[in-house]
Design a protein around this motif. Structure first.
Motif, PDB file in Angstrom:
ATOM      1  N   ALA A   1     -21.964 -48.954 139.386  1.00 60.35           N
ATOM      2  CA  ALA A   1     -21.567 -48.580 138.028  1.00 60.35           C
ATOM      3  C   ALA A   1     -22.497 -47.512 137.462  1.00 60.35           C
ATOM      4  CB  ALA A   1     -21.551 -49.807 137.121  1.00 60.35           C
ATOM      5  N   LYS A   2     -23.777 -47.550 137.819  1.00 57.99           N
ATOM      6  CA  LYS A   2     -24.729 -46.538 137.348  1.00 57.99           C
ATOM      7  C   LYS A   2     -24.380 -45.163 137.908  1.00 57.99           C
ATOM      8  CE  LYS A   2     -27.646 -49.415 135.320  1.00 57.99           C
ATOM      9  NZ  LYS A   2     -28.081 -49.412 133.976  1.00 57.99           N
ATOM     10  N   LEU A   3     -23.942 -45.130 139.170  1.00 57.63           N
ATOM     11  CA  LEU A   3     -23.552 -43.859 139.786  1.00 57.63           C
ATOM     12  C   LEU A   3     -22.295 -43.308 139.126  1.00 57.63           C
ATOM     13  CD1 LEU A   3     -24.154 -41.787 141.996  1.00 57.63           C
ATOM     14  CD2 LEU A   3     -22.729 -43.146 143.530  1.00 57.63           C
ATOM     15  N   VAL A   4     -21.336 -44.176 138.864  1.00 60.15           N
ATOM     16  CA  VAL A   4     -20.105 -43.755 138.194  1.00 60.15           C
ATOM     17  C   VAL A   4     -20.419 -43.228 136.799  1.00 60.15           C
ATOM     18  CG1 VAL A   4     -17.880 -44.554 137.276  1.00 60.15           C
ATOM     19  CG2 VAL A   4     -18.640 -45.278 139.552  1.00 60.15           C
ATOM     20  N   ALA A   5     -21.313 -43.905 136.082  1.00 58.08           N
ATOM     21  CA  ALA A   5     -21.697 -43.446 134.742  1.00 58.08           C
ATOM     22  C   ALA A   5     -22.351 -42.078 134.804  1.00 58.08           C
ATOM     23  CB  ALA A   5     -22.639 -44.459 134.093  1.00 58.08           C
ATOM     24  N   LEU A   6     -23.196 -41.852 135.800  1.00 57.57           N
ATOM     25  CA  LEU A   6     -23.849 -40.553 135.961  1.00 57.57           C
ATOM     26  C   LEU A   6     -22.823 -39.473 136.250  1.00 57.57           C
ATOM     27  CD1 LEU A   6     -27.126 -40.695 138.072  1.00 57.57           C
ATOM     28  CD2 LEU A   6     -26.602 -39.074 136.271  1.00 57.57           C
ATOM     29  N   GLN A   7     -21.835 -39.802 137.070  1.00 56.04           N
ATOM     30  CA  GLN A   7     -20.798 -38.846 137.463  1.00 56.04           C
ATOM     31  C   GLN A   7     -19.990 -38.375 136.268  1.00 56.04           C
ATOM     32  OE1 GLN A   7     -18.026 -40.520 140.268  1.00 56.04           O
ATOM     33  NE2 GLN A   7     -16.462 -39.051 139.742  1.00 56.04           N
ATOM     34  N   ASN A   8     -19.785 -39.264 135.306  1.00 56.98           N
ATOM     35  CA  ASN A   8     -18.935 -38.947 134.158  1.00 56.98           C
ATOM     36  C   ASN A   8     -19.676 -38.280 133.011  1.00 56.98           C
ATOM     37  OD1 ASN A   8     -16.636 -39.965 135.394  1.00 56.98           O
ATOM     38  ND2 ASN A   8     -17.083 -42.041 134.725  1.00 56.98           N
ATOM     39  N   GLN A   9     -20.977 -38.065 133.170  1.00 55.62           N
ATOM     40  CA  GLN A   9     -21.747 -37.424 132.111  1.00 55.62           C
ATOM     41  C   GLN A   9     -21.879 -35.933 132.375  1.00 55.62           C
ATOM     42  OE1 GLN A   9     -25.520 -39.358 131.823  1.00 55.62           O
ATOM     43  NE2 GLN A   9     -24.682 -41.158 130.848  1.00 55.62           N
ATOM     44  N   LYS A  10     -21.772 -35.178 131.307  1.00 61.95           N
ATOM     45  CA  LYS A  10     -22.007 -33.744 131.411  1.00 61.95           C
ATOM     46  C   LYS A  10     -23.520 -33.522 131.507  1.00 61.95           C
ATOM     47  CE  LYS A  10     -21.276 -29.378 129.195  1.00 61.95           C
ATOM     48  NZ  LYS A  10     -21.232 -28.650 127.978  1.00 61.95           N
TER      49      LYS A  10
END
Length: 101
Positions: A75-84
């Protein structure tokens, strides 16, 4: 996040780094953090395509093919992916592009 970058075309072995986004500005450093939320293992060519060349589809293809290994909190990786990327992240990427040019 700890990074294991394999198949590096320079140096004696794999490149180990960590990306810290917990407090303050983004920090990318050599070596592994002692308490990462996750660890990503990725081949140099894929890391370069993603981070240096700005080709996220290369990473997605590699992930779907099982060529990127993720251990820990996905989930941390997905959150990072979705941040500009913020200004500091853009600065780090610019430095990486300069180093690898």
């Amino acid at each position: 996040m700890n990074l294991n970058i394999t198949e590096v075309p320079f140096g004696p072995g794999d490149l180990r780094a960590n990306l810290d986004t917990r407090v303050g500005p983004l920090a990318l450093e050599e070596g592994h953090a002692s308490d990462p939320h996750l660890t990503v293992t990725i081949a140099w060519i894929t890391a370069k395509a993603l981070l240096i060349d700005g080709q996220p589809q290369a990473a997605m293809s590699a992930f779907m093919a099982g060529k990127i290994k993720v251990e820990g909190d996905m989930a941390k990786l997905v959150a990072l992916q979705n941040q500009k990327p913020d200004a500091r992240a853009e600065e780090v990427l610019a430095q990486l592009r300069t180093i690898t040019a």
